[in-house]
Motif scaffolding. Sequence first.
Motif, PDB file in Angstrom:
ATOM      1  N   UNK A 207       0.836  -1.185   0.000  1.00 48.94           N
ATOM      2  CA  UNK A 207       0.000   0.000   0.000  1.00 48.94           C
ATOM      3  C   UNK A 207       0.877   1.245   0.000  1.00 48.94           C
ATOM      4  N   UNK A 208       0.272   2.399  -0.109  1.00 46.76           N
ATOM      5  CA  UNK A 208       1.037   3.638  -0.239  1.00 46.76           C
ATOM      6  C   UNK A 208       1.908   3.912   0.979  1.00 46.76           C
ATOM      7  N   UNK A 209       1.384   3.627   2.172  1.00 45.97           N
ATOM      8  CA  UNK A 209       2.105   3.957   3.405  1.00 45.97           C
ATOM      9  C   UNK A 209       2.630   2.736   4.158  1.00 45.97           C
ATOM     10  N   UNK A 210       2.261   1.538   3.715  1.00 45.68           N
ATOM     11  CA  UNK A 210       2.624   0.362   4.506  1.00 45.68           C
ATOM     12  C   UNK A 210       2.644  -0.907   3.662  1.00 45.68           C
ATOM     13  N   UNK A 211       3.232  -1.939   4.250  1.00 41.42           N
ATOM     14  CA  UNK A 211       3.183  -3.295   3.690  1.00 41.42           C
ATOM     15  C   UNK A 211       2.309  -4.115   4.633  1.00 41.42           C
ATOM     16  N   UNK A 267      -1.157   3.748  -9.143  1.00 38.86           N
ATOM     17  CA  UNK A 267      -0.692   4.793  -8.229  1.00 38.86           C
ATOM     18  C   UNK A 267       0.838   4.895  -8.308  1.00 38.86           C
ATOM     19  N   UNK A 268       1.378   6.042  -8.733  1.00 39.82           N
ATOM     20  CA  UNK A 268       2.837   6.152  -8.908  1.00 39.82           C
ATOM     21  C   UNK A 268       3.620   5.990  -7.604  1.00 39.82           C
ATOM     22  N   UNK A 269       3.062   6.410  -6.487  1.00 44.61           N
ATOM     23  CA  UNK A 269       3.762   6.272  -5.206  1.00 44.61           C
ATOM     24  C   UNK A 269       3.862   4.813  -4.787  1.00 44.61           C
ATOM     25  N   UNK A 270       2.799   4.044  -5.025  1.00 44.61           N
ATOM     26  CA  UNK A 270       2.837   2.618  -4.699  1.00 44.61           C
ATOM     27  C   UNK A 270       3.821   1.893  -5.614  1.00 44.61           C
ATOM     28  N   UNK A 271       3.791   2.233  -6.884  1.00 45.65           N
ATOM     29  CA  UNK A 271       4.721   1.618  -7.833  1.00 45.65           C
ATOM     30  C   UNK A 271       6.171   1.918  -7.451  1.00 45.65           C
ATOM     31  N   UNK A 272       6.429   3.162  -7.069  1.00 40.85           N
ATOM     32  CA  UNK A 272       7.790   3.549  -6.657  1.00 40.85           C
ATOM     33  C   UNK A 272       8.198   2.805  -5.391  1.00 40.85           C
ATOM     34  N   UNK A 273       7.276   2.680  -4.454  1.00 39.66           N
ATOM     35  CA  UNK A 273       7.569   1.969  -3.202  1.00 39.66           C
ATOM     36  C   UNK A 273       7.964   0.524  -3.490  1.00 39.66           C
ATOM     37  N   UNK A 275       9.094  -0.746  -6.399  1.00 36.53           N
ATOM     38  CA  UNK A 275      10.354  -0.782  -7.139  1.00 36.53           C
ATOM     39  C   UNK A 275      11.557  -0.622  -6.205  1.00 36.53           C
ATOM     40  N   UNK A 276      11.394   0.224  -5.194  1.00 31.53           N
ATOM     41  CA  UNK A 276      12.465   0.388  -4.201  1.00 31.53           C
ATOM     42  C   UNK A 276      12.664  -0.902  -3.408  1.00 31.53           C
ATOM     43  N   UNK A 277      11.577  -1.586  -3.095  1.00 32.29           N
ATOM     44  CA  UNK A 277      11.665  -2.867  -2.380  1.00 32.29           C
ATOM     45  C   UNK A 277      12.462  -3.877  -3.182  1.00 32.29           C
ATOM     46  N   UNK A 278      12.171  -3.947  -4.481  1.00 27.07           N
ATOM     47  CA  UNK A 278      12.807  -4.938  -5.348  1.00 27.07           C
ATOM     48  C   UNK A 278      14.331  -4.794  -5.398  1.00 27.07           C
ATOM     49  N   UNK A 279      14.815  -3.598  -5.175  1.00 27.66           N
ATOM     50  CA  UNK A 279      16.256  -3.355  -5.303  1.00 27.66           C
ATOM     51  C   UNK A 279      17.036  -3.630  -4.019  1.00 27.66           C
ATOM     52  N   UNK A 280      16.315  -3.952  -2.932  1.00 35.24           N
ATOM     53  CA  UNK A 280      17.001  -4.157  -1.645  1.00 35.24           C
ATOM     54  C   UNK A 280      17.479  -5.595  -1.486  1.00 35.24           C
ATOM     55  N   UNK A 281      18.540  -5.764  -0.717  1.00 36.08           N
ATOM     56  CA  UNK A 281      19.039  -7.116  -0.424  1.00 36.08           C
ATOM     57  C   UNK A 281      18.046  -7.878   0.450  1.00 36.08           C
ATOM     58  N   UNK A 282      17.296  -7.178   1.278  1.00 36.17           N
ATOM     59  CA  UNK A 282      16.278  -7.827   2.122  1.00 36.17           C
ATOM     60  C   UNK A 282      15.272  -8.573   1.258  1.00 36.17           C
ATOM     61  N   UNK A 283      14.829  -7.917   0.200  1.00 37.58           N
ATOM     62  CA  UNK A 283      13.869  -8.551  -0.704  1.00 37.58           C
ATOM     63  C   UNK A 283      14.543  -9.664  -1.510  1.00 37.58           C
ATOM     64  N   UNK A 284      15.705  -9.384  -2.059  1.00 38.82           N
ATOM     65  CA  UNK A 284      16.368 -10.358  -2.929  1.00 38.82           C
ATOM     66  C   UNK A 284      16.734 -11.644  -2.207  1.00 38.82           C
ATOM     67  N   UNK A 285      16.907 -11.582  -0.882  1.00 38.30           N
ATOM     68  CA  UNK A 285      17.296 -12.774  -0.125  1.00 38.30           C
ATOM     69  C   UNK A 285      16.114 -13.574   0.424  1.00 38.30           C
TER      70      UNK A 285
END
Length: 328
Positions: A207-211, A267-273, A275-285
């Motif tokens: 979501x825009x402000x949270x997971x 929603x561009x803010x949700x999409x950006x949120x 995309x930022x998640x996808x680039x983190x090592x937390x997500x990739x692992x």
Amino acid sequence: MRYRWLTVICTMMLMLVMSACGTAGKEASMSEGQKAGTGSSSTTEASQKKVNTEMGEVEIPVKPQKIVGLSVVYPEFLYSLGIVPIAVQNYHEDFPSYLDEPFANTMKMGIGRTPNFEALMEADPDLIIAPDWWSKKDYDQLTLIAPTVLLPQRDDWRDELRDIAKILDKEDQAEKVIQDLVVKEKVAADKLHNLIGDETVLYIRVMEKEIVLHGENLDRGNFVHKRLGMNPLPNFPKDQTAMSVSLEVLPEYDADHLIVQLDDETNPEIKKKFEDMLSTSLWKNLKAVKEDQVYMVGGKEWFNLGMSPLADEYVIEDIVTAFEEKNN
């Protein structure tokens, strides 16, 4: 004298004939009037009926032609009963794909704490149906537009559907909708078990402000884990319906498979949120990410998941297709 009697007799016979004709005409006129009166009364009685609502007994049309269902789920209930509402409240700018064609001529009124009264008056409905928790405060204003039926809040959408069906004399159709979905759920659950067995599944909503992580105790998570039989994580708190978490906490809930929904994919803010998640090592692992077991699902199509038969039916097909593509 003889001619005088003949004149009297003829006059009397003429009067009798005229009297008989007058009586017959009057009887015919009365009969037609009575029939017309009976028909008019019958029509009036047949066109209106009284129903019990949260605001007491309300008179509504027997066969309403222009219905508005307030709240974002009532329009879906109406359509599942074969009724296209004339106007709806909508959270997303576009309808979900399964309503796009049938609702092509349905007015969108947006969503808000107070209904769009101007749009409602423009729609000119002959019946408004709404949940009392949403529309009780606006009841008096709604009744100025059209007869308004407020229905009680329910924990299960099936009971909401039955409430609406009872108002519209479509109880049998509602039961068929419910039973047809049960069959589809069972078929899907069997397919999914054959595909992934007892491996764990976590349903994430970005979501825009949270997971938000959805557990098995309410609506969305209940559908995934109980109705489709997909195993939840054993460490997901049993007393939680859903949890708002940060990305840093997500690795604590490391499932074999991740179902990921963007709350609004436009929603561009949700999409950006995301995309930022996808680039983190937390997500990739995450286990599911490394094993390519992440399933991206629609936002507006999944919006009413667990709250509408149409959304549930769409999700069944969507989720089975997604899992078949990665696990066959």
